[in-house]
Write a protein that holds these residues in place. Structure first.
Motif, PDB file in Angstrom:
ATOM      1  N   ALA A   6       0.819  -1.217   0.000  1.00  0.00           N
ATOM      2  CA  ALA A   6       0.000   0.000   0.000  1.00  0.00           C
ATOM      3  C   ALA A   6       0.849   1.262   0.000  1.00  0.00           C
ATOM      4  O   ALA A   6       0.446   2.288  -0.569  1.00  0.00           O
ATOM      5  CB  ALA A   6      -0.931  -0.002   1.206  1.00  0.00           C
ATOM      6  N   ARG A  60      -6.298  -6.638   2.178  1.00  0.00           N
ATOM      7  CA  ARG A  60      -6.106  -5.592   3.200  1.00  0.00           C
ATOM      8  C   ARG A  60      -5.726  -6.217   4.537  1.00  0.00           C
ATOM      9  O   ARG A  60      -4.850  -5.705   5.252  1.00  0.00           O
ATOM     10  CB  ARG A  60      -7.372  -4.750   3.336  1.00  0.00           C
ATOM     11  CG  ARG A  60      -7.203  -3.517   4.219  1.00  0.00           C
ATOM     12  CD  ARG A  60      -8.543  -2.919   4.591  1.00  0.00           C
ATOM     13  NE  ARG A  60      -9.326  -3.846   5.409  1.00  0.00           N
ATOM     14  CZ  ARG A  60      -9.115  -4.062   6.714  1.00  0.00           C
ATOM     15  NH1 ARG A  60      -8.140  -3.426   7.344  1.00  0.00           N
ATOM     16  NH2 ARG A  60      -9.867  -4.919   7.386  1.00  0.00           N
ATOM     17  N   ARG A  63      -2.620  -4.499  -1.060  1.00  0.00           N
ATOM     18  CA  ARG A  63      -3.784  -4.029  -1.794  1.00  0.00           C
ATOM     19  C   ARG A  63      -3.974  -4.854  -3.060  1.00  0.00           C
ATOM     20  O   ARG A  63      -3.011  -5.206  -3.741  1.00  0.00           O
ATOM     21  CB  ARG A  63      -3.627  -2.549  -2.175  1.00  0.00           C
ATOM     22  CG  ARG A  63      -3.568  -1.610  -0.982  1.00  0.00           C
ATOM     23  CD  ARG A  63      -4.899  -1.569  -0.229  1.00  0.00           C
ATOM     24  NE  ARG A  63      -4.866  -0.650   0.898  1.00  0.00           N
ATOM     25  CZ  ARG A  63      -4.564  -1.015   2.146  1.00  0.00           C
ATOM     26  NH1 ARG A  63      -4.272  -2.298   2.407  1.00  0.00           N
ATOM     27  NH2 ARG A  63      -4.553  -0.127   3.119  1.00  0.00           N
TER      28      ARG A  63
END
Length: 365
Positions: free
Chosen positions: A15, A80, A85
């Motif tokens: 992420a 997550r 991601r």
């Protein structure tokens, strides 16, 4: 209308950095706890930063879209939970100097032993549309009919402009990378199912490829199911764009079968012309011109899409498919395909903004 199924491949990205992360096994295990996912809907892929999902057999676009959104949301949540991601971009925009390990299966280990750097560079993801067909002869008719439309499909679907921290100058770098395999790109024209089977099996019998699964043409017949697989397109940022392309592919196939029964259709495009048109689409996407098979020339993207819709009107007419195809196509021409939007986001919001946009649009935000 033909029955259909859709497969989508995704990347797993960190992420913060946007780098691919080798957490496919962990994410797949977390996905088993998602109540909206069936046990076998999430599959391993070649590299440990990739996963694949497949819809059940569907009869309409509404059904297919519902499954895609359901699976994207659930798998995105599983990712997550594992600190990464889910990313529906056609190529990893950023990479580290170390390769992502292959998934530990005999087939994938053999592939890397055969093609080390090529395997390491398969951080690319596509979408595959499977169309139910009555027999292999009809499948070859669909293949022959769809060949000419591959450049436009690739241009619309282009969603891989970035590679190894660089703007490649291509809208679909995935098309270029995947074209390195020995049996890839647009398929030749085939004079019936027997010719298809004879020529593909000869590749294996003469030791040029290991097995029939390494026939990587943009369109091929399934060896296990009564389907044609259209695999030319980058995975799509947004689920409704995947549904739109699925509807276009099915309508083109339906039109091709009807034209064959009526004894007419688009004349076969020469292989060298088609290959060059595919490369042009990979390079430019929808930003300039695209090959229009009805005129046999390069046309503005908007004009080629208008010609496509005219060609499909006898098939989709006022059907439910139309509302999944026409408005999304119009928005794509207005706002840009995935490649254009990725580049625009990178310029305005930087690396972190691009990763956030990809993750958000993947799950339908």
């Amino acid at each position: 209308m033909l029955t259909l199924g859709v497969e989508e491949e995704y990347l797993l990205l960190d992420a913060a950095t946007g780098l691919p992360v080798a957490r496919a096994a962990q994410v797949r295990e977390a996905a088993r706890l998602q109540p909206s996912l069936e046990r076998d809907e999430v599959q391993r892929e070649l590299l440990q930063a990739q996963l694949e999902v497949a819809t059940p057999i569907c009869h309409d676009l509404e059904e297919a879209g519902g499954h895609l959104l359901r699976m994207r949301l659930a798998l995105g949540e599983a990712a997550r939970q594992q600190g990464c991601r889910l990313a529906a971009c056609g190529a990893a925009p950023f990479t580290d100097r170390l390769p992502v390990p292959v998934t530990d299966t005999a087939r994938y280990r053999t592939m890397r032993a055969d093609t080390r750097l090529l395997t390491d560079q398969q951080l690319i993801t596509g979408m595959h549309v499977h169309l139910g067909i009555p027999d292999r002869g009809a499948g070859v008719t669909v293949m022959n009919g769809l060949r000419a439309w591959l450049p436009l499909l690739i241009a619309l679907a282009a969603n891989s402009p970035l590679w190894q921290n660089t703007d490649t100058g291509f809208a679909s770098w995935r098309t270029v990378v995947f074209g390195r395999w020995p049996v890839s790109g647009p398929p030749p024209f085939f004079d019936g199912a027997d010719a298809y089977d004879r020529r593909t099996r000869a590749l294996v019998e003469r030791g040029l490829i290991r097995d029939i699964g390494q026939v990587y043409w943009h369109i091929r017949l399934s060896e296990r199911f009564p389907t044609v697989e259209v695999r030319a397109m980058d995975v799509q940022l947004r689920p409704d764009e995947a549904v739109m392309l699925t509807g276009v592919v099915r309508a083109l196939a339906t039109r091709a079968l009807g034209d064959a029964r009526a004894g007419h259709g688009i004349p076969p495009i020469e292989q060298e012309m088609l290959a060059a048109a595919v490369w042009h689409s990979a390079r430019h996407g929808c930003t300039t011109t695209v090959f229009d098979p009805l005129s046999g020339r390069l046309s503005k993207a908007c004009d080629a899409v208008a010609a496509l819709l005219d060609h499909l009107d006898p098939v989709i007419g006022d059907s439910a498919d139309r509302r999944h195809v026409v408005p999304v196509l119009e928005r794509l021409l207005r706002d840009g395909n995935g490649a254009a939007r990725q580049l625009r986001q990178l310029r305005t919001e930087g690396r972190s903004g691009l990763v956030a946009m990809i993750a958000d649009q993947t799950t339908g935000v």
